[in-house]
Design a protein around this motif. Structure first.
Motif, PDB file in Angstrom:
ATOM      1  N   PRO A   7       0.797  -1.231   0.000  1.00  0.00           N
ATOM      2  CA  PRO A   7       0.000   0.000   0.000  1.00  0.00           C
ATOM      3  C   PRO A   7       0.830   1.283   0.000  1.00  0.00           C
ATOM      4  CG  PRO A   7      -0.989  -1.573   1.488  1.00  0.00           C
ATOM      5  CD  PRO A   7       0.347  -2.154   1.053  1.00  0.00           C
ATOM      6  N   TRP A   8       2.041   1.237   0.526  1.00  0.00           N
ATOM      7  CA  TRP A   8       2.884   2.431   0.542  1.00  0.00           C
ATOM      8  C   TRP A   8       3.625   2.627  -0.777  1.00  0.00           C
ATOM      9  CZ3 TRP A   8       5.553   2.326   6.018  1.00  0.00           C
ATOM     10  CH2 TRP A   8       4.556   2.397   7.001  1.00  0.00           C
ATOM     11  N   TRP A   9       3.665   1.607  -1.619  1.00  0.00           N
ATOM     12  CA  TRP A   9       4.285   1.670  -2.944  1.00  0.00           C
ATOM     13  C   TRP A   9       3.424   0.850  -3.916  1.00  0.00           C
ATOM     14  CZ3 TRP A   9       7.441   5.132  -4.578  1.00  0.00           C
ATOM     15  CH2 TRP A   9       8.154   4.955  -5.762  1.00  0.00           C
ATOM     16  N   ALA A  27       4.970  -9.980  -6.337  1.00  0.00           N
ATOM     17  CA  ALA A  27       5.232  -8.914  -5.373  1.00  0.00           C
ATOM     18  C   ALA A  27       6.181  -9.377  -4.274  1.00  0.00           C
ATOM     19  CB  ALA A  27       3.924  -8.460  -4.748  1.00  0.00           C
ATOM     20  N   TYR A  28       7.167  -8.543  -3.993  1.00  0.00           N
ATOM     21  CA  TYR A  28       7.994  -8.768  -2.807  1.00  0.00           C
ATOM     22  C   TYR A  28       7.850  -7.552  -1.894  1.00  0.00           C
ATOM     23  CZ  TYR A  28      11.642  -5.702  -4.755  1.00  0.00           C
ATOM     24  OH  TYR A  28      12.331  -4.641  -5.265  1.00  0.00           O
ATOM     25  N   GLY A  29       8.184  -7.720  -0.634  1.00  0.00           N
ATOM     26  CA  GLY A  29       8.103  -6.613   0.310  1.00  0.00           C
ATOM     27  C   GLY A  29       6.698  -6.219   0.689  1.00  0.00           C
ATOM     28  N   SER A  30       5.741  -7.107   0.505  1.00  0.00           N
ATOM     29  CA  SER A  30       4.339  -6.743   0.728  1.00  0.00           C
ATOM     30  C   SER A  30       4.000  -6.445   2.178  1.00  0.00           C
ATOM     31  CB  SER A  30       3.417  -7.845   0.199  1.00  0.00           C
ATOM     32  OG  SER A  30       3.592  -7.980  -1.190  1.00  0.00           O
ATOM     33  N   THR A  31       4.805  -6.908   3.119  1.00  0.00           N
ATOM     34  CA  THR A  31       4.549  -6.600   4.526  1.00  0.00           C
ATOM     35  C   THR A  31       5.505  -5.540   5.062  1.00  0.00           C
ATOM     36  OG1 THR A  31       5.964  -8.392   5.325  1.00  0.00           O
ATOM     37  CG2 THR A  31       3.619  -8.912   4.998  1.00  0.00           C
ATOM     38  N   GLY A  32       6.341  -5.013   4.190  1.00  0.00           N
ATOM     39  CA  GLY A  32       7.240  -3.948   4.600  1.00  0.00           C
ATOM     40  C   GLY A  32       8.579  -4.427   5.133  1.00  0.00           C
ATOM     41  N   GLY A  33       8.679  -5.681   5.491  1.00  0.00           N
ATOM     42  CA  GLY A  33       9.949  -6.216   5.972  1.00  0.00           C
ATOM     43  C   GLY A  33      10.423  -5.571   7.255  1.00  0.00           C
ATOM     44  N   SER A  34      11.606  -5.939   7.650  1.00  0.00           N
ATOM     45  CA  SER A  34      12.172  -5.426   8.895  1.00  0.00           C
ATOM     46  C   SER A  34      13.031  -4.186   8.679  1.00  0.00           C
ATOM     47  CB  SER A  34      13.005  -6.516   9.576  1.00  0.00           C
ATOM     48  OG  SER A  34      14.069  -6.890   8.727  1.00  0.00           O
ATOM     49  N   LEU A  35      13.197  -3.784   7.428  1.00  0.00           N
ATOM     50  CA  LEU A  35      14.050  -2.627   7.140  1.00  0.00           C
ATOM     51  C   LEU A  35      13.527  -1.347   7.777  1.00  0.00           C
ATOM     52  CD1 LEU A  35      14.867  -3.277   3.379  1.00  0.00           C
ATOM     53  CD2 LEU A  35      16.348  -3.650   5.346  1.00  0.00           C
ATOM     54  N   GLY A  37      11.550  -1.507  10.575  1.00  0.00           N
ATOM     55  CA  GLY A  37      11.144  -1.909  11.911  1.00  0.00           C
ATOM     56  C   GLY A  37       9.713  -2.371  12.049  1.00  0.00           C
ATOM     57  N   GLY A  38       9.144  -2.919  10.976  1.00  0.00           N
ATOM     58  CA  GLY A  38       7.769  -3.404  11.043  1.00  0.00           C
ATOM     59  C   GLY A  38       6.724  -2.309  11.057  1.00  0.00           C
ATOM     60  N   ALA A  39       7.100  -1.101  10.626  1.00  0.00           N
ATOM     61  CA  ALA A  39       6.181   0.044  10.676  1.00  0.00           C
ATOM     62  C   ALA A  39       4.898  -0.200   9.884  1.00  0.00           C
ATOM     63  CB  ALA A  39       6.875   1.305  10.166  1.00  0.00           C
ATOM     64  N   MET A  40       5.003  -0.872   8.751  1.00  0.00           N
ATOM     65  CA  MET A  40       3.810  -1.099   7.942  1.00  0.00           C
ATOM     66  C   MET A  40       2.829  -2.022   8.672  1.00  0.00           C
ATOM     67  SD  MET A  40       3.602  -2.094   3.900  1.00  0.00           S
ATOM     68  CE  MET A  40       5.093  -1.192   3.594  1.00  0.00           C
ATOM     69  N   LEU A  41       3.352  -3.016   9.363  1.00  0.00           N
ATOM     70  CA  LEU A  41       2.500  -3.936  10.126  1.00  0.00           C
ATOM     71  C   LEU A  41       1.811  -3.231  11.290  1.00  0.00           C
ATOM     72  CD1 LEU A  41       4.930  -6.983  10.227  1.00  0.00           C
ATOM     73  CD2 LEU A  41       2.803  -6.831   8.908  1.00  0.00           C
ATOM     74  N   ARG A  42       2.447  -2.188  11.802  1.00  0.00           N
ATOM     75  CA  ARG A  42       1.892  -1.447  12.942  1.00  0.00           C
ATOM     76  C   ARG A  42       1.081  -0.220  12.539  1.00  0.00           C
ATOM     77  NH1 ARG A  42       7.189  -1.797  14.344  1.00  0.00           N
ATOM     78  NH2 ARG A  42       7.355   0.462  14.337  1.00  0.00           N
ATOM     79  N   ALA A  43       1.010   0.075  11.242  1.00  0.00           N
ATOM     80  CA  ALA A  43       0.282   1.263  10.769  1.00  0.00           C
ATOM     81  C   ALA A  43      -1.182   1.186  11.203  1.00  0.00           C
ATOM     82  CB  ALA A  43       0.399   1.381   9.257  1.00  0.00           C
ATOM     83  N   GLY A  44      -1.716   2.321  11.627  1.00  0.00           N
ATOM     84  CA  GLY A  44      -3.077   2.369  12.152  1.00  0.00           C
ATOM     85  C   GLY A  44      -4.127   1.766  11.240  1.00  0.00           C
ATOM     86  N   LEU A 101      -6.611   1.343   3.158  1.00  0.00           N
ATOM     87  CA  LEU A 101      -5.187   0.986   3.139  1.00  0.00           C
ATOM     88  C   LEU A 101      -4.384   1.847   2.165  1.00  0.00           C
ATOM     89  CD1 LEU A 101      -5.579  -2.889   3.214  1.00  0.00           C
ATOM     90  CD2 LEU A 101      -4.772  -1.434   5.090  1.00  0.00           C
ATOM     91  N   SER A 102      -5.078   2.545   1.271  1.00  0.00           N
ATOM     92  CA  SER A 102      -4.398   3.389   0.294  1.00  0.00           C
ATOM     93  C   SER A 102      -3.687   4.540   0.978  1.00  0.00           C
ATOM     94  CB  SER A 102      -5.399   3.948  -0.719  1.00  0.00           C
ATOM     95  OG  SER A 102      -5.971   2.911  -1.458  1.00  0.00           O
TER      96      SER A 102
END
Length: 120
Positions: A7-9, A27-35, A37-44, A101-102
């Motif tokens: 959603p961020w890209w 698609a790769y990086g769909s969960t944002g990865g650890s690069l 710090g998991g910010a995408m998984l924690r996004a409101g 999510l957009s």
């Protein structure tokens, strides 16, 4: 074609181009990865959709990519998360979920940047 997609890209022009030409998109990086710090998984908005659907944030992000028409490459360090990450085909996000999510165009960002110093 393997590309960073989340959603961020979202890369809408590329997704549309591939869809129109029946090109498989991976698609790769769909969960944002650890690069980041998991910010995408924690996004409101991700947390809200996950709670509303009874799913994990990772499942929501993977399902978002699947609904874009992409195959996903989920990864995990635990067997339980691998099993959870594979459970993204038996349910769907609503149009409202997808819209929430957009990310605004001026807030879009890549997570995985090419490193020209170490490129072959």
């Amino acid at each position: 074609n393997e590309v960073e997609l989340h959603p961020w890209w979202p890369q809408p022009a590329l997704v549309q181009y591939c869809r129109e030409r029946r090109i498989a998109l991976l698609a790769y990086g769909s969960t944002g990865g650890s690069l980041i710090g998991g910010a995408m998984l924690r996004a409101g908005q991700v947390q809200q959709v996950a709670a509303a659907r009874g799913r994990s944030p990772a499942q929501v992000l993977l399902r978002w990519a699947v609904q874009q028409g992409a195959a996903v490459i989920p990864s995990s360090s635990s067997e339980a998360h691998v099993v959870e990450n594979l459970d993204v085909l038996s349910w769907e996000l609503t149009e409202d979920d997808m819209n929430s999510l957009s990310v605004a165009k001026n807030e879009r960002m890549r997570v995985y940047m090419p490193d020209p110093e170490n490129a072959p």
